[in-house]
Design an enzyme around this catalytic site. Structure first.
Site, PDB file in Angstrom:
ATOM      1  N   ARG A  96       0.871  -1.261  -0.108  1.00 46.59           N
ATOM      2  CA  ARG A  96      -0.100   0.032  -0.152  1.00 46.59           C
ATOM      3  C   ARG A  96       0.904   1.381   0.026  1.00 46.59           C
ATOM      4  O   ARG A  96       0.518   2.431  -0.549  1.00 46.59           O
ATOM      5  CB  ARG A  96      -0.983  -0.119   1.215  1.00 46.59           C
ATOM      6  CG  ARG A  96      -2.093  -0.901   0.825  1.00 46.59           C
ATOM      7  CD  ARG A  96      -3.203  -0.995   2.089  1.00 46.59           C
ATOM      8  NE  ARG A  96      -2.447  -1.094   3.263  1.00 46.59           N
ATOM      9  CZ  ARG A  96      -2.245  -2.368   4.031  1.00 46.59           C
ATOM     10  NH1 ARG A  96      -2.500  -3.420   3.462  1.00 46.59           N
ATOM     11  NH2 ARG A  96      -1.640  -2.330   5.249  1.00 46.59           N
ATOM     12  N   GLU A 122       4.614 -10.273  15.832  1.00 46.10           N
ATOM     13  CA  GLU A 122       4.085 -10.757  17.350  1.00 46.10           C
ATOM     14  C   GLU A 122       4.656 -12.180  17.499  1.00 46.10           C
ATOM     15  O   GLU A 122       5.127 -12.335  18.567  1.00 46.10           O
ATOM     16  CB  GLU A 122       2.711 -10.635  17.139  1.00 46.10           C
ATOM     17  CG  GLU A 122       2.024 -11.087  18.844  1.00 46.10           C
ATOM     18  CD  GLU A 122       0.603 -10.953  18.461  1.00 46.10           C
ATOM     19  OE1 GLU A 122      -0.021 -11.276  19.567  1.00 46.10           O
ATOM     20  OE2 GLU A 122      -0.025 -10.515  17.444  1.00 46.10           O
TER      21      GLU A 122
END
Length: 159
Positions: free
Chosen positions: A45, A82
């Protein structure tokens, strides 16, 4: 997006050509007098905003991509997820020594990808002149990972 996670969507910007132009111009205005010599945008993006910004500023566009996507000799930098790590890559010859580069992406969350991108630019002798984002999720404190750089975001959400 998953249930319970608020997703900040940029597609309404893309549906409105005038708004998209204002977003690109807003970032360009912030950096017009900074001597920017290249736009390095983060896949995917970031490309949406980086390419028109490079055209507006009349500087090269330098893609920073996910691992394994570039055809020539690359350099990479890892960043933490994570669970585990990931990496971004760019061509080794994408940035000239001392070339002033603006890193662009759509969203600043934790700052890991942008920090890895800055590491890439610096690893080949480039200078990170700034990091620009359309949206910043302030509550995730991504600025802390980028504190040594000039940082700009058009919109910041604190919740």
């Amino acid at each position: 997006p998953r249930k319970g996670i608020l997703f900040r969507d940029i597609t309404p910007i893309l549906k409105d050509h005038a708004l998209l132009e204002r977003v690109v111009q807003g970032i360009g205005e912030q950096y017009k007098d900074k001597g920017i010599q290249g736009i390095a945008a983060i896949e995917s993006r970031g490309f949406i905003f980086g390419v028109p910004l490079a055209l507006q500023m009349r500087v090269p566009f330098l893609p920073i991509r996910k691992s394994g996507k570039l055809p020539c000799k690359t350099r990479y930098a890892e960043y933490k997820l994570e669970y585990g790590t990931d990496r971004v890559e760019m061509h080794e010859d994408a940035v000239a020594p001392k070339q002033k580069i603006l890193i662009v992406d759509d969203l600043l969350a934790t700052g890991g990808t942008a920090a890895a991108s800055a590491t890439l630019v610096e690893s080949v002798g480039g200078v990170v002149a700034g990091c620009a984002f359309v949206v910043e999720l302030g509550f995730l404190r991504g600025r802390e990972n980028l504190r040594k750089y000039d940082l700009f975001s058009l919109v910041t959400y604190e919740k």
